[in-house]
Structures are given as structure tokens and as C-alpha cells.
Write a protein that holds these residues in place. Sequence first.
Motif, short mmCIF file in Angstrom:
data_model
loop_
_atom_site.label_atom_id
_atom_site.label_comp_id
_atom_site.label_asym_id
_atom_site.label_seq_id
_atom_site.Cartn_x
_atom_site.Cartn_y
_atom_site.Cartn_z
N ASP A 185 0.90 -1.29 0.02
CA ASP A 185 0.02 -0.13 0.12
C ASP A 185 0.86 1.13 -0.02
OD1 ASP A 185 0.70 -0.90 2.71
OD2 ASP A 185 -1.02 0.41 3.36
N LYS A 186 2.10 1.19 -0.17
CA LYS A 186 3.13 2.15 -0.30
C LYS A 186 2.76 2.71 -1.74
CE LYS A 186 6.60 1.69 3.37
NZ LYS A 186 7.96 1.42 3.54
N VAL A 187 2.32 1.95 -2.43
CA VAL A 187 1.88 2.32 -3.98
C VAL A 187 0.61 2.66 -4.40
CG1 VAL A 187 2.25 1.30 -6.35
CG2 VAL A 187 4.00 0.82 -4.75
N ALA A 188 0.22 3.53 -4.72
CA ALA A 188 -1.25 4.17 -4.75
C ALA A 188 -2.11 3.70 -5.87
CB ALA A 188 -1.31 5.59 -4.63
N ASP A 189 -1.30 3.00 -6.91
CA ASP A 189 -1.83 2.60 -8.17
C ASP A 189 -2.63 1.36 -8.07
OD1 ASP A 189 -2.64 1.88 -10.68
OD2 ASP A 189 -0.61 1.31 -11.54
N PRO A 190 -4.13 1.56 -8.02
CA PRO A 190 -5.11 0.37 -7.86
C PRO A 190 -4.78 -0.59 -8.89
CG PRO A 190 -6.24 2.34 -7.85
CD PRO A 190 -4.98 3.03 -8.13
N GLY A 191 -4.21 -0.29 -10.11
CA GLY A 191 -4.10 -1.43 -11.01
C GLY A 191 -2.79 -2.26 -10.65
N ARG A 194 -4.47 -4.71 -8.17
CA ARG A 194 -5.25 -5.76 -8.83
C ARG A 194 -4.39 -6.80 -9.71
NH1 ARG A 194 -8.54 -1.11 -10.10
NH2 ARG A 194 -7.49 -0.83 -12.08
N ASP A 195 -3.49 -6.33 -10.34
CA ASP A 195 -2.76 -7.37 -10.96
C ASP A 195 -2.04 -8.25 -9.95
OD1 ASP A 195 -3.13 -6.11 -13.32
OD2 ASP A 195 -1.17 -4.96 -13.23
N LEU A 196 -1.71 -7.97 -8.53
CA LEU A 196 -1.09 -8.87 -7.79
C LEU A 196 -2.28 -9.49 -7.25
CD1 LEU A 196 1.01 -6.18 -5.70
CD2 LEU A 196 1.83 -8.04 -7.11
N LEU A 197 -3.38 -9.29 -6.86
CA LEU A 197 -4.39 -10.12 -6.32
C LEU A 197 -4.86 -10.94 -7.18
CD1 LEU A 197 -6.12 -7.28 -4.50
CD2 LEU A 197 -5.33 -9.09 -3.53
N GLU A 198 -4.98 -10.78 -8.69
CA GLU A 198 -5.15 -11.78 -9.43
C GLU A 198 -4.58 -12.98 -9.79
OE1 GLU A 198 -7.92 -12.20 -12.23
OE2 GLU A 198 -8.50 -10.82 -10.85
N THR A 199 -3.49 -12.85 -9.12
CA THR A 199 -2.45 -14.19 -9.10
C THR A 199 -2.72 -15.13 -8.24
OG1 THR A 199 -0.61 -13.17 -7.56
CG2 THR A 199 -0.28 -12.72 -9.98
N GLY A 200 -3.60 -14.46 -7.00
CA GLY A 200 -4.12 -15.41 -6.26
C GLY A 200 -3.43 -15.26 -4.59
N ALA A 227 -11.62 -4.41 -2.04
CA ALA A 227 -13.01 -5.06 -1.55
C ALA A 227 -13.96 -5.05 -2.34
CB ALA A 227 -13.24 -4.66 -0.06
N ASP A 228 -14.43 -3.73 -2.87
CA ASP A 228 -15.48 -3.49 -3.89
C ASP A 228 -15.07 -4.38 -5.22
OD1 ASP A 228 -16.54 -1.89 -2.05
OD2 ASP A 228 -16.00 0.10 -2.98
N ALA A 229 -13.87 -4.22 -5.58
CA ALA A 229 -13.45 -5.01 -6.62
C ALA A 229 -13.59 -6.51 -6.55
CB ALA A 229 -11.84 -4.85 -7.29
N GLY A 230 -13.86 -7.16 -5.29
CA GLY A 230 -14.04 -8.45 -5.12
C GLY A 230 -13.06 -9.36 -4.37
N TYR A 231 -11.82 -8.60 -4.04
CA TYR A 231 -10.71 -9.41 -3.34
C TYR A 231 -10.65 -9.32 -2.05
CZ TYR A 231 -9.17 -8.45 -8.22
OH TYR A 231 -8.95 -8.68 -9.55
N ALA A 232 -11.88 -8.99 -1.35
CA ALA A 232 -11.83 -8.77 0.29
C ALA A 232 -11.27 -10.21 0.93
CB ALA A 232 -13.28 -8.78 0.83
#
Length: 296
Positions: A185-191, A194-200, A227-232
Motif C-alpha cells: 500500500d506504499k504504491v497508490a496505483d489500484p491497477g 489488482r494485478d497482484l491479487l489476480e495471481t491469487g 474489497a469493492d473489486a471482489g478481493y476482500a
Amino acid sequence: ILDSPLVEDRFAEIRLHDVGAAVEELGSCRAAGVGAVVDAMPSAAGRDPMRLAEVSRRSEVAVVATTGLHTELWYPGRSWANEAEPEVLAELFIADIVEGIDRFDYRGPVVRRSDHRAGLIKAGSLHLTPNARDRRVFTAAAHAHRWTGAPILTHCEGGLGGMEQVELLVSLGVGPDRIVLSHTDKVADPGYHRDLLETGVNLEYDQALRHPIDETNPTVLLVIAMADAGYAAQLMVGTDGARRALWTAYGGAPGLAALAIDVVAVLVRRGVSEDAVTQILRSNPARFFSFTEVAA
């Protein structure tokens, strides 16, 4: 507990050596409903299993201790931590988990196993791409994970390099769900997130206490967005609390308990459900810190 000759000499602002202060700080956390915390300081960098156990007993808060290694900056000179082969490092990590953490924290040739075992393996990198030293540590961490079933936490310097760490660990046979990246979260870019979370993998956001705790807090905004994007189910939060300036017990602010009180209050005000808050603060860590079964 964070205490070593290096820390005492060069980094007084992060020296957390006082058991009484730690008990006081965790007491406030316990009063806020905290039942367990993670001390993420790994081998030979300032951890102390004996003091940590005393803090846990006196505060009545469970503490997960950590093995593994931090980045090379924590081991100046020609340290074994920077030069030893992965097989040697893995043996030390496994022994911390299976037998007990060395009461001398691997700072010398004498090893005396304590009764207190590690529940987490840590590895980290300073650059976008892990260097040869980092690859040895990540290889050892992956081996220790496969042998014990303990989860792996990584240090992302400046929040960066997460994807490279994930690719390396997965190539070494670690399931992405057994990995949590810290400081992203030191990086503000949501993209990026999302890319990290898509890896699982799991992400542990831990910078909330370093900003005003209000509706503009960047960590709060990232939690809400992901959380809104479905990664909670892949999110956790922490304090990155190794700073005297953050502890009320050392005269700092806002105190580690602010994560469970003020940050949660802001999340709820911003519309995050109580179920989602419980998932992020309790259910996800409970799942992640459970050991996986290993092959006989």
C-alpha cells in the motif's frame, strides 16, 4: 521486540527493547478486541523469543513469531545471512519452526533452542528484481515452507517488486494463497494491486497509521477499492509498527490499537460492512496463518 547492536547503534527510532512498554502497548490492543498479533522480525535482525514470549504471557495476547531473513541491509559485512547456501538457510528456518527459535537469534556460533517456535517465514528484496542473494533466501524460504507448511510473508521495499517476488516463489513450488506481500500500500496505483491479487496472493496493507486516519487515508481507500473489486478474501491489514513514534507506550501516536479502533471506524463510515471488516481483520489471517499439510 526489536533489539540488536546494529539497531541500537544506527536506528534508535526503531529500537523496541522494553518488555514493559510492549506489554502496555499490547494491553491497549487487547482492550480493543485484539487476540493475536504478528511480530514480523526474522532471524538475526533483532528478534528475541524469550522477551517476546514474556510479552505474550503478560499481555495475554498471542504472538506469532517469525523465521527467515530480512533484506541484506540488516546484515552488514560478509554475513552468513547474505552468503550462505539455500540449503543451509533452510535448515535454520525449519529448525526455528519445528524445534524452537534460537534464544541467541543466530548471532554467533552457539545455538540454544528455546521452547518457542516460529509460525511464519519471511523473505524480502530491495529491488524490483530479486538479486542473487535474495534468490538464495527465497529458495530457502520456499524449501522451509514445503517442509513445514508454514506460510510466507515478503517484504516489498517501497511497496514495489511484488510481481517479481510472486513469480519467483511460485516457480519454487509455493502456492500463491500461501504468500502474503507486505507494504504494497506504499504504491497508490489500484491497477498494481489488482494485478497482484489476480495471481491469487494475499496483500497485507500496513501504512494506515502513518497517515491521518480519516476518509482520505490512502490505505483505507485501497482496502475499499480492492474489497469493492471482489478481493476482500485476499486482504489483511497491519501496523508496520516498528517505530517508537507510533507507540503510545513510548509517547508516540496514534498507538498500535488505532488499527482496531480508528481505522475500523473509518472503514465502517465509508460503507465497508462489519462482515467484510471481520473477514479482513480476523478470518483471512486465521486462514493464512494456519499451516498447510505437507507430504509425508
